[in-house]
Design an enzyme around this catalytic site. Structure first.
Site, PDB file in Angstrom:
ATOM      1  N   TYR A 119      92.372  53.572  38.965  1.00  0.00           N
ATOM      2  CA  TYR A 119      92.533  53.322  37.382  1.00  0.00           C
ATOM      3  C   TYR A 119      91.042  52.967  36.947  1.00  0.00           C
ATOM      4  O   TYR A 119      90.038  53.399  37.216  1.00  0.00           O
ATOM      5  CB  TYR A 119      93.610  52.305  37.456  1.00  0.00           C
ATOM      6  CG  TYR A 119      94.181  52.178  35.896  1.00  0.00           C
ATOM      7  CD1 TYR A 119      94.849  53.109  35.595  1.00  0.00           C
ATOM      8  CD2 TYR A 119      93.937  50.971  35.180  1.00  0.00           C
ATOM      9  CE1 TYR A 119      95.359  53.392  34.294  1.00  0.00           C
ATOM     10  CE2 TYR A 119      94.418  51.208  33.962  1.00  0.00           C
ATOM     11  CZ  TYR A 119      95.024  52.391  33.142  1.00  0.00           C
ATOM     12  OH  TYR A 119      95.696  52.341  32.042  1.00  0.00           O
ATOM     13  N   ARG A 172      94.187  57.171  21.789  1.00  0.00           N
ATOM     14  CA  ARG A 172      93.030  56.171  21.796  1.00  0.00           C
ATOM     15  C   ARG A 172      93.005  55.908  23.386  1.00  0.00           C
ATOM     16  O   ARG A 172      93.562  54.675  24.072  1.00  0.00           O
ATOM     17  CB  ARG A 172      93.660  55.066  21.318  1.00  0.00           C
ATOM     18  CG  ARG A 172      92.548  54.175  21.002  1.00  0.00           C
ATOM     19  CD  ARG A 172      93.192  52.664  20.893  1.00  0.00           C
ATOM     20  NE  ARG A 172      93.944  52.272  21.930  1.00  0.00           N
ATOM     21  CZ  ARG A 172      93.451  51.543  23.181  1.00  0.00           C
ATOM     22  NH1 ARG A 172      92.117  51.141  23.082  1.00  0.00           N
ATOM     23  NH2 ARG A 172      94.373  51.009  24.056  1.00  0.00           N
ATOM     24  N   LYS A 190      98.863  54.685  35.754  1.00  0.00           N
ATOM     25  CA  LYS A 190      99.485  53.493  35.338  1.00  0.00           C
ATOM     26  C   LYS A 190     100.837  53.492  36.512  1.00  0.00           C
ATOM     27  O   LYS A 190     100.995  52.142  37.042  1.00  0.00           O
ATOM     28  CB  LYS A 190      99.926  53.347  34.081  1.00  0.00           C
ATOM     29  CG  LYS A 190      99.968  52.039  33.184  1.00  0.00           C
ATOM     30  CD  LYS A 190      98.824  51.874  33.004  1.00  0.00           C
ATOM     31  CE  LYS A 190      98.841  50.363  32.294  1.00  0.00           C
ATOM     32  NZ  LYS A 190      97.362  49.867  31.661  1.00  0.00           N
ATOM     33  N   GLU A 262     101.609  53.756  26.021  1.00  0.00           N
ATOM     34  CA  GLU A 262     100.178  53.444  26.579  1.00  0.00           C
ATOM     35  C   GLU A 262      99.232  54.071  25.676  1.00  0.00           C
ATOM     36  O   GLU A 262      99.441  55.508  25.558  1.00  0.00           O
ATOM     37  CB  GLU A 262     100.129  53.811  27.943  1.00  0.00           C
ATOM     38  CG  GLU A 262      99.013  53.687  28.780  1.00  0.00           C
ATOM     39  CD  GLU A 262      98.754  51.987  28.913  1.00  0.00           C
ATOM     40  OE1 GLU A 262      97.634  51.623  28.930  1.00  0.00           O
ATOM     41  OE2 GLU A 262      99.887  51.348  29.071  1.00  0.00           O
ATOM     42  N   ASP A 263      98.133  53.727  25.032  1.00  0.00           N
ATOM     43  CA  ASP A 263      96.935  54.338  24.607  1.00  0.00           C
ATOM     44  C   ASP A 263      97.330  55.030  23.371  1.00  0.00           C
ATOM     45  O   ASP A 263      96.791  56.331  23.184  1.00  0.00           O
ATOM     46  CB  ASP A 263      96.135  55.167  25.798  1.00  0.00           C
ATOM     47  CG  ASP A 263      95.528  54.059  26.442  1.00  0.00           C
ATOM     48  OD1 ASP A 263      95.344  53.036  26.356  1.00  0.00           O
ATOM     49  OD2 ASP A 263      94.915  54.678  27.378  1.00  0.00           O
ATOM     50  N   ASP A 285     101.869  48.314  26.282  1.00  0.00           N
ATOM     51  CA  ASP A 285     100.852  47.692  27.536  1.00  0.00           C
ATOM     52  C   ASP A 285      99.531  47.175  26.800  1.00  0.00           C
ATOM     53  O   ASP A 285      98.992  46.137  27.051  1.00  0.00           O
ATOM     54  CB  ASP A 285     100.622  48.438  28.660  1.00  0.00           C
ATOM     55  CG  ASP A 285     100.089  47.637  29.738  1.00  0.00           C
ATOM     56  OD1 ASP A 285     100.438  46.616  30.244  1.00  0.00           O
ATOM     57  OD2 ASP A 285      98.869  48.278  30.045  1.00  0.00           O
ATOM     58  N   ASP A 286      99.161  47.920  25.705  1.00  0.00           N
ATOM     59  CA  ASP A 286      97.797  47.686  25.194  1.00  0.00           C
ATOM     60  C   ASP A 286      98.008  46.381  24.390  1.00  0.00           C
ATOM     61  O   ASP A 286      96.934  45.714  24.185  1.00  0.00           O
ATOM     62  CB  ASP A 286      97.452  48.995  24.285  1.00  0.00           C
ATOM     63  CG  ASP A 286      97.185  50.289  25.268  1.00  0.00           C
ATOM     64  OD1 ASP A 286      96.608  50.382  26.061  1.00  0.00           O
ATOM     65  OD2 ASP A 286      97.816  51.050  24.907  1.00  0.00           O
ATOM     66  N   ASN A 425      87.451  48.122  28.155  1.00  0.00           N
ATOM     67  CA  ASN A 425      87.139  49.285  29.356  1.00  0.00           C
ATOM     68  C   ASN A 425      86.734  50.419  28.612  1.00  0.00           C
ATOM     69  O   ASN A 425      87.035  50.663  27.449  1.00  0.00           O
ATOM     70  CB  ASN A 425      88.465  49.305  29.861  1.00  0.00           C
ATOM     71  CG  ASN A 425      88.954  48.267  30.940  1.00  0.00           C
ATOM     72  OD1 ASN A 425      88.404  47.700  31.784  1.00  0.00           O
ATOM     73  ND2 ASN A 425      90.346  47.788  30.580  1.00  0.00           N
TER      74      ASN A 425
END
Length: 588
Positions: A119, A172, A190, A262-263, A285-286, A425
């Site tokens: 990850y 993203r 993930k 996610e993203d 999650d973001d 990150n």
């Protein structure tokens, strides 16, 4: 379908118990190469002679019998020979494609060593190079052109008992921007952590890429690009795709199937969360996972500063998904301490690409509006810090080096223990390094980062172990807890519960060493404890649908956790009574 009845089975295998209940074994209809080339079934040379004979694989393997320990040693030797982290990532993904139990045994043998490879930060580079390193597809690829047919695509996925879905549209990816279909590395990584850190069985996890195109010109010209070669489709067609996807997943796998976003880009992340959160079992999650892990770090930091959350003034570098999620959860924590919400909001300031967010500034989104305060406009973060004198600064905008030497020195000048969280990150996007924080604050800084940093030794000999505010401390435990009690919705209170539980697990020794989180080596136990607390919360607030309520929730969660020990394949051998097996005959 009842999830409870099939939780330990998959389309590849069925679990059986011997007549005397002393021995469990697995039955599969597959034979020959269908066994050895299936990562869920393959054990390599760990198959016994009896298994090889019964499964039709005798002669297809070398005439040698080795334990999983020897296999682990071989993997580690090969891993050490790889020249860089991208090669190591490719090697580990290849292992996952060949032998899933061994893959997770490797990860769990030293999660602190392997997490940065499978990850963040390595997965960012892997996504950028996804077309080049592509070997074998993992997960489900659904495109904008598949509208009206998503249920059919889900039927193609071989597993029927899916408990967790991780979905992205690749717009993203980390702090790297629009990577389109290359973003599939994120849900794959993930969900690997769902298993390695939380213990969810991998066959119950489904990574999904929603490919609606990409606005990344470099990818559209990349001969290795694996996705649709056109600009992103937006508007009603995009929304229709998402609606159909959510409905199809819930129809196929149940309303208690967890769907993790996610993203997704800011323009979609907030509105999709708002649209679906009360209708499906879903979270982003973001926004929410990042919020929980950041607030857990702040709660741990409060034990060092001997203060309450509402005593602090916090400045965010960034005002996107992560910043909004963290700020919302901080507000909830302050309210829990007794401060009225309007007063809570006044303690949180945000700086975006246009400067300090203040009332009267043009083109503020609804999310930014509530954190806009009466104040003259300011462009530079350095000026904002000098003017507002915050007790904590949190970087979540993926602007490398945003916390300059001047900012860090200023934070140290008006705070005895300045709180400095560089959460962006991958590592290349971090606002400052751990060494910069500890050195410039003479060891007084309370530091956390999004990606890992090595321990820092100061000139006076003190050693600090930077706390990594990795979402992996949160989402595997949340996923495990939610699926363990089959809750159908995930509230913000669940994430605050997770944050409080995580902070409570940090020891005084951890704090003294500079850690704001438990060591990664204990992450499986951390996830277990989070899951139990979340189950308790869910039953207390009538959110759980699993009945009767387990009296021993920890034992219940442990019973669901995936193990890396190899299954034993054998025929369920038994005899009938002799008189029932008499061969009937006659004289001709």
């Amino acid at each position: 379908m009842s999830h409870g009845l099939v939780r330990r089975e998959s389309v590849e295998t069925e679990m059986h118990t011997s007549e005397d209940k002393t021995k469990a074994f697995v039955y599969t209809k597959k034979r020959g190469y269908d066994v050895t080339r299936n990562p869920l079934l393959n054990k390599g040379m760990a198959f016994s002679l009896e298994e090889r004979l019964q499964l039709g694989i005798h002669g297809l393997l070398p005439p040698c019998f080795i334990s999983q320990d020897i296999q682990l040693l071989r993997v580690l030797k090969n891993y050490d020979m790889k020249k860089d982290d991208l090669d190591r990532y490719v090697f580990l993904m290849g292992l996952q494609d060949r032998n899933e139990k061994l893959f997770y045994r490797v990860l769990m043998s030293d999660i602190e060593r392997f997490m940065p490879v499978i990850y963040t930060p390595t997965v960012g580079l892997a996504c950028q190079q996804y077309g080049l390193i592509f070997r074998r597809p993992r997960g489900l690829f659904i495109t904008i052109h598949d509208r009206g047919h998503i249920p059919s695509l889900l039927q193609n996925w071989p597993e029927k008992d899916i408990r967790a879905v991780c979905v992205t549209d690749g717009e993203r990816i980390l702090g790297l921007g629009d990577l389109g279909c290359y973003g599939m590395g994120i849900p794959v990584g993930k969900l690997a952590l769902y298993t390695a850190c939380g213990g969810m069985p991998p066959q119950q996890c489904l990574p999904v890429m929603l490919d609606v195109g990409t606005d990344n010109e470099a990818l559209l010209k990349d001969p290795f690009y694996i996705g649709l070669r056109h600009k992103r489709v937006r508007g009603q067609a995009y929304d229709d795709l998402l609606d159909e996807f959510m409905t199809a997943v819930s129809d196929r796998y149940g309303m208690d199937c967890l769907i993790q976003f996610e993203d997704f880009a800011n323009i979609n992340a907030f509105r999709l969360l708002s649209k679906y959160r009360n209708k499906y079992c879903t979270f982003n999650d973001d926004i929410q996972g990042t919020a929980a892990v950041a607030v857990a770090g702040l709660l741990a930091a409060l034990r060092i500063t001997q203060s309450k959350m509402c005593d602090h003034t916090i400045v965010f570098q960034g005002a996107g998904e992560a910043a909004m999620g963290i700020a919302e959860l901080i507000t909830m924590a302050m309210e829990k301490e007794g401060l009225a919400k309007p007063e809570c909001l006044k303690k949180i300031w945000m700086v975006d690409s246009k400067g300090l967010i203040v009332k009267g500034r043009a083109s503020l989104t609804h999310e930014k509006e509530q954190f806009a305060h009466e104040h003259p406009q300011m462009k530079k973060l350095e000026d904002v810090v000098q003017q507002l004198k915050p007790t904590a600064i949190i970087g979540v905008a993926a602007v490398a080096g945003a916390f300059s030497e001047q900012i860090i020195r200023d934070m140290a000048s008006f705070n005895e223990r300045p709180i400095i969280f560089a959460l962006s990150n991958p590592t290349s996007k971090a606002e400052c390094t751990a060494e910069q924080c500890y050195t410039l604050t003479e060891g007084r800084g309370i530091f956390a980062s999004g990606s890992p940093f090595d321990p820092v030794v100061l000139p006076d000999g003190r050693t600090f172990y930077p706390g990594q505010g990795n979402n992996a401390y949160i989402f595997p435990g949340v996923g495990l807890g939610i699926t363990a009690c089959t809750a159908r919705h995930i509230t913000e209170e669940i994430f605050l519960t997770a944050a409080e539980t995580l902070a409570h697990l940090v020891t005084e020794k951890d704090l003294a060493e500079g850690r704001l989180y438990p060591p990664l080596t204990s992450i499986r136990e951390v996830s277990l404890k989070l899951a139990v607390k979340i189950m308790e919360y869910a039953y207390k607030h009538n959110m759980a649908t699993l009945h009767p309520e387990p009296s021993d929730k920890e034992a219940h969660v442990r019973s669901l956790i995936y193990g890396t020990d190899y299954d034993e394949f054998a025929v369920d051998s038994y005899r009938w009574p002799d008189d029932s097996m008499i061969v009937q005959s006659c004289k001709l």
